[in-house]
Design a protein around this motif. Structure first.
Motif, short mmCIF file in Angstrom:
data_model
loop_
_atom_site.label_atom_id
_atom_site.label_comp_id
_atom_site.label_asym_id
_atom_site.label_seq_id
_atom_site.Cartn_x
_atom_site.Cartn_y
_atom_site.Cartn_z
N MET A 130 0.85 -1.18 0.00
CA MET A 130 0.00 0.00 0.00
C MET A 130 0.89 1.23 0.00
O MET A 130 1.83 1.32 0.79
N THR A 131 0.62 2.19 -0.87
CA THR A 131 1.38 3.43 -0.96
C THR A 131 0.55 4.56 -0.39
O THR A 131 -0.63 4.71 -0.73
N ASP A 132 1.14 5.37 0.49
CA ASP A 132 0.47 6.54 1.04
C ASP A 132 0.62 7.69 0.06
O ASP A 132 1.70 7.94 -0.47
N VAL A 133 -0.49 8.39 -0.19
CA VAL A 133 -0.50 9.57 -1.03
C VAL A 133 -1.05 10.70 -0.18
O VAL A 133 -2.16 10.62 0.34
N ASP B 227 -4.23 1.04 -5.22
CA ASP B 227 -3.74 0.61 -3.91
C ASP B 227 -3.11 1.77 -3.15
O ASP B 227 -1.97 1.71 -2.69
N LEU B 228 -3.89 2.87 -3.04
CA LEU B 228 -3.42 4.09 -2.39
C LEU B 228 -4.18 4.35 -1.11
O LEU B 228 -5.38 4.11 -1.03
N THR B 229 -3.50 4.87 -0.13
CA THR B 229 -4.11 5.42 1.07
C THR B 229 -4.02 6.92 0.92
O THR B 229 -2.92 7.47 0.79
N VAL B 230 -5.15 7.61 0.93
CA VAL B 230 -5.16 9.06 0.73
C VAL B 230 -5.27 9.76 2.08
O VAL B 230 -6.15 9.46 2.88
N LEU B 231 -4.35 10.68 2.32
CA LEU B 231 -4.35 11.50 3.52
C LEU B 231 -4.61 12.94 3.09
O LEU B 231 -3.80 13.52 2.36
N LYS C 6 3.57 29.84 -2.39
CA LYS C 6 2.23 30.21 -2.89
C LYS C 6 1.80 29.39 -4.09
O LYS C 6 1.04 29.84 -4.94
N THR C 7 2.28 28.14 -4.17
CA THR C 7 1.89 27.26 -5.25
C THR C 7 0.38 27.05 -5.26
O THR C 7 -0.30 27.33 -4.29
N GLN C 8 -0.12 26.53 -6.35
CA GLN C 8 -1.54 26.25 -6.48
C GLN C 8 -1.84 24.85 -5.95
O GLN C 8 -0.94 24.07 -5.66
N THR C 9 -3.12 24.53 -5.85
CA THR C 9 -3.53 23.20 -5.44
C THR C 9 -4.25 22.53 -6.60
O THR C 9 -4.75 23.22 -7.49
N PRO C 10 -4.32 21.20 -6.62
CA PRO C 10 -3.79 20.34 -5.59
C PRO C 10 -2.30 20.10 -5.75
O PRO C 10 -1.78 20.12 -6.86
N ALA C 11 -1.65 19.91 -4.65
CA ALA C 11 -0.26 19.47 -4.61
C ALA C 11 -0.30 18.06 -4.04
O ALA C 11 -0.94 17.83 -3.02
N ILE C 12 0.34 17.13 -4.70
CA ILE C 12 0.25 15.73 -4.29
C ILE C 12 1.64 15.21 -3.99
O ILE C 12 2.54 15.28 -4.83
N ALA C 13 1.80 14.69 -2.78
CA ALA C 13 3.07 14.08 -2.37
C ALA C 13 2.87 12.57 -2.28
O ALA C 13 2.04 12.10 -1.51
N VAL C 14 3.60 11.82 -3.09
CA VAL C 14 3.52 10.37 -3.06
C VAL C 14 4.64 9.88 -2.16
O VAL C 14 5.82 10.09 -2.44
N ARG C 15 4.26 9.26 -1.07
CA ARG C 15 5.23 8.83 -0.06
C ARG C 15 5.75 7.43 -0.38
O ARG C 15 5.59 6.49 0.37
N ASP D 59 9.24 5.18 -2.22
CA ASP D 59 10.70 5.24 -2.11
C ASP D 59 11.27 5.31 -3.53
O ASP D 59 11.25 4.30 -4.24
N PRO D 60 11.74 6.42 -4.00
CA PRO D 60 11.87 7.70 -3.29
C PRO D 60 10.55 8.48 -3.36
O PRO D 60 9.76 8.31 -4.28
N PRO D 61 10.32 9.38 -2.37
CA PRO D 61 9.13 10.22 -2.39
C PRO D 61 9.16 11.14 -3.62
O PRO D 61 10.22 11.55 -4.08
N HIS D 62 7.99 11.44 -4.15
CA HIS D 62 7.89 12.35 -5.29
C HIS D 62 6.52 13.02 -5.26
O HIS D 62 5.68 12.66 -4.45
#
Length: 160
Positions: free
Chosen positions: A1-4, A23-27, A141-150, A152-155
């Motif tokens: 499972m990958t956290d997003v 197979d994502l967990t969304v936070l 002051k970036t726009q949204t959405p900004a998505i961080a995929v946790r 390895d490596p994070p991106h």
């Protein structure tokens, strides 16, 4: 499972639909336009729309504070429920002016005492911390959405 981790103002639930297939967990993390714009609006906003834009930033800011208080008390599921309810009532049904945070809290099945957090500036701390994640991806002051995929490596990615 990958956290997003999604750093977002309360408008973007499109990721929920693809999460099971990927197979994502969304936070959900908060992004506040009122904070981003230093309690103002962009200089490109026409004067005739300025007050409307200010109100359009302030109302979601109050709901984001409630979401952060819900996270502190009840965890990620409470944030998901409150974001979902806010999105349905404020954006999808176009009832913006008639949508009260108390209605969203009740509809999400959360403790009514969370509504008090809407005026609690201490709830801005986790909002600002989440916004730093977005800024790390897209600059100040970036726009949204900004998505961080946790992974390895994070991106991540950001709106353009």
């Amino acid at each position: 499972m990958t956290d997003v981790e999604v750093v977002v103002d309360p408008t973007s639930h499109w990721l929920r639909g693809v999460a099971p297939a990927r197979d994502l967990t969304v936070l959900w993390r908060s992004y506040c336009l009122e904070i981003r714009d230093d309690n103002d609006v962009a200089p490109t906003v026409p004067p005739g729309y300025r007050q409307q834009a200010l109100e359009g930033h302030a109302i979601p800011h109050r709901m984001l504070r409630i979401c952060e208080a819900a996270r502190a008390v009840s965890g990620e599921d409470a944030v998901d429920r409150s974001y979902s309810q806010w999105g349905r009532s404020y954006f999808v049904s176009k009832r913006r002016r008639g949508t009260a945070p108390a209605e969203c809290v009740a509809a999400a099945g959360l403790d009514s005492g969370l509504v008090e957090a809407s005026d609690d500036e201490r709830c801005d701390v986790p909002i600002r911390e989440a916004m730093e994640v977005a800024y790390a991806l897209g600059g100040p002051k970036t726009q949204t959405p900004a998505i961080a995929v946790r992974a390895d490596p994070p991106h991540g990615s950001r709106a353009r």
